[in-house]
Design an enzyme around this catalytic site. Structure first.
Site, short mmCIF file in Angstrom:
data_model
loop_
_atom_site.label_atom_id
_atom_site.label_comp_id
_atom_site.label_asym_id
_atom_site.label_seq_id
_atom_site.Cartn_x
_atom_site.Cartn_y
_atom_site.Cartn_z
N LYS A 8 2.91 18.55 -16.10
CA LYS A 8 3.10 18.40 -14.65
C LYS A 8 3.14 16.92 -14.26
O LYS A 8 3.91 16.50 -13.41
CB LYS A 8 1.95 19.13 -13.95
CG LYS A 8 1.59 18.69 -12.57
CD LYS A 8 2.50 19.33 -11.57
CE LYS A 8 2.18 19.05 -10.14
NZ LYS A 8 1.37 17.90 -9.83
N GLU A 53 -5.62 26.97 -11.63
CA GLU A 53 -5.24 27.63 -12.87
C GLU A 53 -4.59 26.66 -13.87
O GLU A 53 -4.72 26.85 -15.09
CB GLU A 53 -4.29 28.79 -12.52
CG GLU A 53 -4.15 29.86 -13.56
CD GLU A 53 -5.45 30.36 -14.19
OE1 GLU A 53 -6.44 30.57 -13.46
OE2 GLU A 53 -5.47 30.54 -15.42
N GLY A 54 -3.92 25.62 -13.38
CA GLY A 54 -3.33 24.62 -14.29
C GLY A 54 -4.40 23.95 -15.13
O GLY A 54 -4.29 23.86 -16.36
N HIS A 55 -5.47 23.51 -14.46
CA HIS A 55 -6.59 22.88 -15.19
C HIS A 55 -7.26 23.90 -16.11
O HIS A 55 -7.59 23.60 -17.25
CB HIS A 55 -7.66 22.40 -14.21
CG HIS A 55 -7.20 21.37 -13.22
ND1 HIS A 55 -7.10 21.64 -11.88
CD2 HIS A 55 -6.85 20.08 -13.37
CE1 HIS A 55 -6.70 20.56 -11.24
NE2 HIS A 55 -6.53 19.59 -12.12
#
Ligand code: AMP
Length: 293
Positions: A163, A35-37
């Site tokens: 991050k 989900e970060g990407h």
């Protein structure tokens, strides 16, 4: 969505898009998308005509092996880490397409670094501290691949995650110093519900380790609260963070640092915004996280 494997084809595609007056937004990744990407990719889709995602596990940023430095246990060699890095292009391609990517660029390592390869980009000082101290050559690999990818993809804007704060700072410095015509945007860290920063490496954690891994974010929140309450003494804050993390038996601290946002030098008394960054082994998995406060 196109999957492009050849450097030449990628360059030609970007050139065509620029001729047509399209803007290109770019997200460099190593795959194993989460989900970060995907949040990054969705943002790029909103802000640009064309979205290019690179999926490339960059061998030269893994380094020969972890150094046995003070608190760094060499639990895996660079080669091992490179080999066991999760790869799943089919699933990644589906996720990319859903998030709005137009192109996945996934060159073979041999194409990026043929046997005759000799050129490296090194951002001095910034690459030697924080994670760089424990991963010699890592940020040289990062700056080199970022430069190559920017030259191949020729994006208008490249997006990075907070991050990996040190990476984002080093990439910004690289494009500034080398006059690479790309804007760098840094997007906030996407977290799990319990605060753990999303990372491809979280997949290595077993159930108990996954629970202990929340301590990274808890330590960062502790630092944030202490600073908010007026504690300006970096070493005192770090000591309290250490105490908290050391309560978890699967956690072993590699570093905790409070540094200046520009030069990444440790701060003694906190008077401006700072980067609080840490790297902790949870079992055999090394996790990093940070906040700006
Ligand atoms: P990686 O595939 O780990 O090289 O990451 C590719 C990009 O995604 C980098 O710019 C990372 O900083 C970013 N990224 C990875 N995890 C996160 C996250 N949890 N939140 C925001 N960005 C992230």
């Amino acid at each position: 969505m196109k999957i492009i494997r050849s450097i030449k084809e990628m360059s030609n595609f970007s050139q065509m898009m620029h001729i047509k007056g399209k803007t290109i937004g770019f997200v460099p990744t190593m795959g194993a998308l989460h989900e970060g990407h995907l949040t990054l990719i969705r943002q790029v889709h909103k802000e640009n005509d064309i979205v290019v995602v690179s999926i490339f596990v960059n061998p030269i940023q893994f380094g020969p092996k972890w150094l046995w430095l003070k608190e760094a246990k060499p639990r895996s060699s660079g080669l091992e880490d490179y080999r066991r890095y999760p790869r799943n292009l089919k699933l990644d391609a589906q996720l990319c397409e859903k998030a709005g990517a137009d192109v996945i660029f996934c060159p073979e390592a041999q194409q990026m670094y043929p046997g005759s390869y000799k050129t490296y980009v090194n951002v001095s000082d910034l690459s030697d501290c924080l994670c760089g101290k424990f991963r010699p050559g890592h940020f040289k690999g990062v700056a080199t691949v970022a430069t190559k990818l920017f030259n191949i993809v020729n994006p208008d804007i490249a997006y990075f995650g907070q991050k990996d704060a040190q990476q984002a700072i080093i990439v910004k410095k690289t494009v500034g110093d080398l006059n690479i015509p790309v804007q760098i945007k840094v997007m906030p860290t996407i977290r799990e519900k319990d605060g753990l920063a999303m990372s491809s490496r979280n997949a290595y954690l077993n159930k108990e380790e996954r629970q202990d891994a929340t301590v990274l974010y808890q330590a960062l929140i502790l630092a944030k609260n202490l600073i908010r309450e007026g504690n300006i003494n970096a070493s005192d804050i770090i000591r309290k963070m250490r105490q908290l993390i050391n309560k978890k038996k699967r956690a072993q601290i590699q570093y905790i640092l409070i540094v200046d946002l520009k030069d990444l030098k440790p701060v003694d008394k906190i008077r401006d915004k700072v980067l609080v960054a840490l790297s902790v082994w949870i079992g055999k998995t090394r996790l990093i996280d940070n906040i700006i406060t």
